[in-house]
Design an enzyme around this catalytic site. Structure first.
Site, PDB file in Angstrom:
ATOM      1  N   GLU A 260       0.966  -1.321   0.013  1.00 47.28           N
ATOM      2  CA  GLU A 260       0.055  -0.049   0.062  1.00 47.28           C
ATOM      3  C   GLU A 260       0.764   1.292  -0.295  1.00 47.28           C
ATOM      4  O   GLU A 260       0.250   2.398  -0.738  1.00 47.28           O
ATOM      5  CB  GLU A 260      -0.839  -0.057   1.241  1.00 47.28           C
ATOM      6  CG  GLU A 260      -1.957  -0.906   1.064  1.00 47.28           C
ATOM      7  CD  GLU A 260      -3.128  -0.291   0.033  1.00 47.28           C
ATOM      8  OE1 GLU A 260      -4.047   0.102   0.817  1.00 47.28           O
ATOM      9  OE2 GLU A 260      -3.147  -0.684  -0.990  1.00 47.28           O
TER      10      GLU A 260
ATOM     11  N   THR B 229      -6.781   7.751  -5.977  1.00 48.95           N
ATOM     12  CA  THR B 229      -6.421   7.972  -4.637  1.00 48.95           C
ATOM     13  C   THR B 229      -5.802   9.156  -4.340  1.00 48.95           C
ATOM     14  O   THR B 229      -5.958  10.021  -3.303  1.00 48.95           O
ATOM     15  CB  THR B 229      -6.205   6.534  -4.140  1.00 48.95           C
ATOM     16  OG1 THR B 229      -6.882   5.475  -4.492  1.00 48.95           O
ATOM     17  CG2 THR B 229      -5.749   6.778  -2.561  1.00 48.95           C
TER      18      THR B 229
END
Length: 311
Positions: free
Chosen positions: A134, A186
């Protein structure tokens, strides 16, 4: 690793992160959709991506730049095992959907590789492997990968050191998620966040987060309905998602207990009680997105769904 399987397939679910007042702190596993990863031992050293299907058009094929590949590499490193691994990745959800797409790939890969090498790592250690993935694509936060691996509803107290708390899910709580045909990167959504927030907004979110946790432990749906409001990220991100404010309000008007943005958007979730109310809310959310010119898909299911698992 004598007697270990030659290949293992694992799935991991979509997730709702930044849940309500829990920005970067609360995450929930969804019943669908899922990513699927097959890990296979090969003679060549290292990790490589053999194939990608589904919503995978723009994903890198280099393992060092792909969340599934990075999670696999980190899992092997943390286990202290040097073996060649080939991954087949099927993306069941689009990127930039607000459903934790990158986390699902990472979680499925970590779960599959760990099982393939004899399951030497605990689930919390797999969360750390997925955090490595991530960090490369969307920032080092655990509110997607933790529920993707552990299932259910997870509170992230800390990531360094990792400290996770599984929260009880109130009885009969259902979740509806509407995903519009619209991509919101994002990083763009994170760039929209304010660098500073008023003390009154921080206090507001702290109170709602305390109420949310209390509602979970006391099985109080009425309190939970009052605890999902947010002033830290939703006001900044809602303008980036066409029709989102109407979708959230329409969901509440149709009988949802509460509604907010899923992750960084553009998906919107709603908590409901009862199958009939959930179906009505899902239809209303699709109609609201349609009024904004966007087609959307909805998923309905338990708010207490499992995390990554092998098939």
């Amino acid at each position: 690793m004598s007697g270990a399987p030659l290949a293992v397939t694992a799935t991991a679910p979509a997730t709702v992160a930044n849940l309500g007042p829990g920005f970067d702190l609360l995450g929930l596993a969804l019943p669908a959709p899922h990513d699927r990863v097959t890990a296979r031992i090969v003679r060549d050293s290292g990790v490589r991506i053999a194939s990608q299907t589904g919503y995978s058009e723009r994903l890198p094929v280099e393992a060092e730049r792909n969340t599934a590949g990075i999670a696999a590499i980190s899992t092997l490193r943390r286990a202290g095992i040097d073996v060649g691994i080939e991954l087949e990745v099927h993306k069941g959800m689009p990127i930039g959907s607000g459903l934790g797409s990158s986390a699902a790939s990472a979680a499925a890969a970590a779960c599959a590789v760990n099982a393939l090498i004899g399951s030497p790592l605990r689930r919390t250690e797999l969360v750390e492997a997925c955090l490595d993935a991530e960090a490369v694509v969307s920032g080092r936060h655990a509110d997607n990968v933790a529920p993707a691996l552990l299932g259910g509803l997870v509170l992230v107290l800390s990531i360094d050191p990792l400290d996770l708390v599984r929260l009880p899910v109130p009885d009969g709580l259902l979740v509806v998620v509407a995903t519009p045909d619209f991509e919101l990167e994002t990083r763009r959504a994170r760039d929209a966040l304010p660098q500073d927030v008023p003390l009154t907004d921080a206090t507001f979110n702290s109170g709602r987060l305390a109420a949310f946790v209390t509602a979970c432990f006391s099985n109080d749906l009425g309190l939970l309905a009052r605890a999902v409001d947010d002033r830290l990220h939703v006001p900044a991100r809602a303008p980036l998602i066409p029709g989102s404010e109407d979708v959230m309000q329409t969901a509440r008007d149709a009988g949802a207990l509460a509604s907010s943005i899923s992750g960084s958007g553009p998906s919107v979730f709603a908590f409901c009680h009862g199958a009939e109310a959930s179906a009505r809310v899902a239809s209303a959310m699709r109609d609201a997105f349609a009024n904004a010119g966007l087609e959307s898909l909805t998923h309905i299911g338990s708010a207490d769904s499992p995390g990554a698992r092998t098939q």
